[in-house]
Design an enzyme around this catalytic site. Structure first.
Site, short mmCIF file in Angstrom:
data_model
loop_
_atom_site.label_atom_id
_atom_site.label_comp_id
_atom_site.label_asym_id
_atom_site.label_seq_id
_atom_site.Cartn_x
_atom_site.Cartn_y
_atom_site.Cartn_z
N HIS A 23 -13.04 -2.49 -31.41
CA HIS A 23 -12.42 -3.31 -30.38
C HIS A 23 -12.65 -4.81 -30.59
CE1 HIS A 23 -11.26 0.29 -28.38
NE2 HIS A 23 -12.50 0.70 -28.25
N LYS A 57 0.40 6.79 -36.92
CA LYS A 57 0.45 5.54 -36.16
C LYS A 57 -0.60 5.63 -35.06
CE LYS A 57 4.14 3.90 -38.28
NZ LYS A 57 4.07 2.74 -39.17
N LYS A 77 22.94 7.12 -18.85
CA LYS A 77 22.99 5.69 -19.18
C LYS A 77 24.17 5.00 -18.50
CE LYS A 77 24.12 3.94 -23.36
NZ LYS A 77 23.88 3.56 -24.77
N GLU A 99 21.44 -2.41 -19.82
CA GLU A 99 21.36 -0.94 -19.84
C GLU A 99 20.29 -0.41 -18.89
OE1 GLU A 99 21.34 1.32 -23.69
OE2 GLU A 99 19.32 1.86 -23.02
N LYS A 102 13.13 3.95 -26.98
CA LYS A 102 13.85 4.08 -25.71
C LYS A 102 13.71 5.48 -25.13
CE LYS A 102 18.41 4.39 -25.56
NZ LYS A 102 19.84 4.01 -25.61
N ASP A 152 23.42 9.53 -23.19
CA ASP A 152 23.37 8.19 -23.77
C ASP A 152 24.78 7.74 -24.14
OD1 ASP A 152 21.87 5.94 -24.53
OD2 ASP A 152 21.84 6.56 -26.63
N HIS A 169 -20.00 3.04 -33.54
CA HIS A 169 -18.71 3.44 -32.97
C HIS A 169 -17.92 2.24 -32.45
CE1 HIS A 169 -15.84 5.95 -30.68
NE2 HIS A 169 -15.95 5.01 -29.76
#
Length: 533
Positions: A135, A176, A402, A435, A278, A362, A120
């Site tokens: 890792h 991902k 924003k 921002e 964001k 925004d 593992h």
């Protein structure tokens, strides 16, 4: 020399050692050991930016000595990372060569690793959606060569000890996964795990790597390692920065915003845009607040359209919000959205009949930056937003609006102080711009008893905070999503008249336990229906 200067000496140049011994703060690099001094000992070097462990037939060994405040620094025993990358990786020992070429079981038997969870921790578990183990850099190299996935590093600082990468499965290109790792020589890692006490259930272990203590988490069962992994460094995985209370109580004069990293860009993993990061980081921050999340929560998103005719912010909000939440968005331009209702047109003409629980804006007017003269409060869409908060935001509701150096409004700063909690939040992916999001949590309106600071002063305080604070540019948190989903906290919705708001009710508003509005069906959006559940 200036006392703050650190001088680097090369011992291959005559006289360097003598000058090193008389310098207050200095580093000496030598390929020979200096008797009587402790050194950082590295057994590889860099040649034309490529790591090498031998020159000719001789091994590369560097000795690094340090003087600080006129004293020699005693170096502690440490393991060292090897300076390799995924693209430049080459094995540096027989054990590493065996790891890349041998069968898993045979390798474990050869080196006596049956009790240490190598299957593992190092070989890696890719049988589940979430990657297990892997890792060490060599772990990724082995499985990538087998064609199981592709690897993309995303840490900006190449000299970091603990690195992170984005892994995409070959059979699922949309996936991902984030993986944290170190490039430790496999022989050293085996020495580390064989020194561990396995008679524990869980334990935080300090491992000295590159002369610094790194915390690794050890989990065992029946004196066998189940997993062993480096803990994330919180600063690098922070979704953003919120304005501290200390800066809110200043009385600064408005200056120009002068960021040390202005305009810098962060490299994003393939398929992820800045707007997605964001909004994800904004949602991650809102998860840490007392945001009211009732059943059938009402959310309004202004300025939804992105540059490509889609609404990435609404997509993130839709994924973040509870499934029964009602999301309405708006933009001046035509766009495609994942919202339940979309309204195209100027927000100032957007008629809202019902009250909402969360407003996300925004909106930005680029022309505000080109106005000559002083940087003063702007009206425009801020007038609509201020009116919305006063008239159409539920008591107990929240906002994220924003602002920038030039796009801001005095009255909005004063209105935001009528929330139980407020701050300005800067997402980590956007710290190279002025921002920020004005965050207001649990609206109290006229029932707020706090002193209100002038909005002009508060914007000056915000700019002062930005100018005086170094903020790391990072998107790392976007890949750390197990707890991303906003969960319903069963906030109560009641429709009370003003005379019925006693101290107990206001106390519930402050704690994020109550919303005051009508709880009927959301009206007047039937002509703009986009998605059907």
């Amino acid at each position: 020399l200036d006392s703050e200067v650190v001088t680097c000496f090369d011992n291959s140049i005559a006289g360097s050692f003598e000058r090193f011994t008389t310098t207050r703060d200095a580093v000496l690099i030598s390929n020979n050991a200096v008797k009587g001094l402790s050194a950082i000992k590295l057994q590889y070097g860099l040649l034309n930016d490529l790591p090498v462990s031998t020159v000719g037939n001789k091994p590369v060994t560097w000795y690094i000595y340090v003087r600080k405040n006129g004293e020699y620094v005693e170096q502690i025993d440490s393991y060292y990372t090897q300076g390799r990358t995924f693209e430049t990786f080459k094995p540096r020992s027989t054990m590493e060569e065996d790891f890349l070429s041998m069968d898993t079981t045979l390798f474990i038997q050869k080196y006596g690793l049956e009790d240490y969870g190598f299957e593992h921790v190092v070989f890696g578990d890719v049988s589940k959606t979430t990657i297990g183990g892997m890792h060490l850099l060599i772990s990724q190299v082995r499985l990538a060569k087998m064609g199981l996935f592709s690897v993309q590093e995303f840490m900006n600082n190449s000299d970091s000890t603990l690195k992170s990468c984005c892994i995409t499965y070959a059979d699922d290109p949309s996936s991902k996964n984030v993986c944290t790792y170190m490039d430790i020589l496999l022989d050293d890692f085996v020495t580390i795990i064989k020194s561990l006490d396995l008679n524990v259930v869980s334990k935080v272990v300090d491992v000295i790597v590159d002369c610094k203590a790194w915390k690794w988490m050890l989990w065992c069962e029946n004196s066998h390692i189940k997993t062993f992994y480096p803990q994330l460094q919180s600063a690098e995985w922070n979704p953003g920065y919120s304005m501290p209370t200390l800066y809110k109580i200043q009385r600064m004069c408005l200056e120009r915003c002068n960021l040390y990293n202005y305009g810098a860009q962060v490299k994003l993993p393939d398929g992820i845009t800045t707007n997605v990061v964001k909004y994800t980081q904004l949602c991650q921050y809102l998860n840490t607040t007392t945001l009211c999340v009732p059943h059938k929560m009402r959310v309004l998103h202004l300025g939804a359209a992105g540059a490509s005719g889609v609404a990435p912010g609404s997509t993130v909000l839709r994924r973040w919000l509870p499934d029964d939440a009602i999301l309405v968005d708006n933009d001046l331009r035509d766009y495609v959205s994942d919202a339940d209702f979309s309204v195209t047109g100027d927000c100032t003409s957007l008629y809202i009949e019902d009250k909402f629980d969360l407003l996300v804006s925004d909106l930005y007017d680029g022309s505000t930056k080109s106005i000559d003269g002083e940087n003063t409060s702007k009206d425009g869409f801020f007038t609509y937003i201020n009116g919305f908060i006063k008239e159409k935001l539920s008591l107990g509701g929240s906002v994220a609006i924003k602002i920038t150096e030039f796009s801001w409004n005095k009255d909005l700063y004063e209105l935001i102080q009528r929330f139980e909690y407020w701050t300005v939040f800067c997402t980590s992916v956007n710290t190279s711009s002025s921002e920020g999001f004005l965050i207001g949590i649990n609206y109290l309106g006229p029932y707020c008893d706090k002193a209100i600071v002038d909005g002009n002063i508060m914007h000056a305080n915000y700019i002062f905070w930005r100018n005086s604070t170094i903020m790391a540019l990072s998107h790392n948190s976007v890949l750390d999503t197990p707890k991303f989903k906003c969960r319903c906290n069963n906030a109560l919705i009641v429709n009370l008249k003003e005379k019925e708001l006693n101290e107990m009710v206001i106390g519930l508003l402050r704690k994020g336990k109550l919303l005051i509005r009508n709880n009927g069906k959301l009206l007047n959006f039937g002509n703009h229906f986009v998605n059907t559940p």
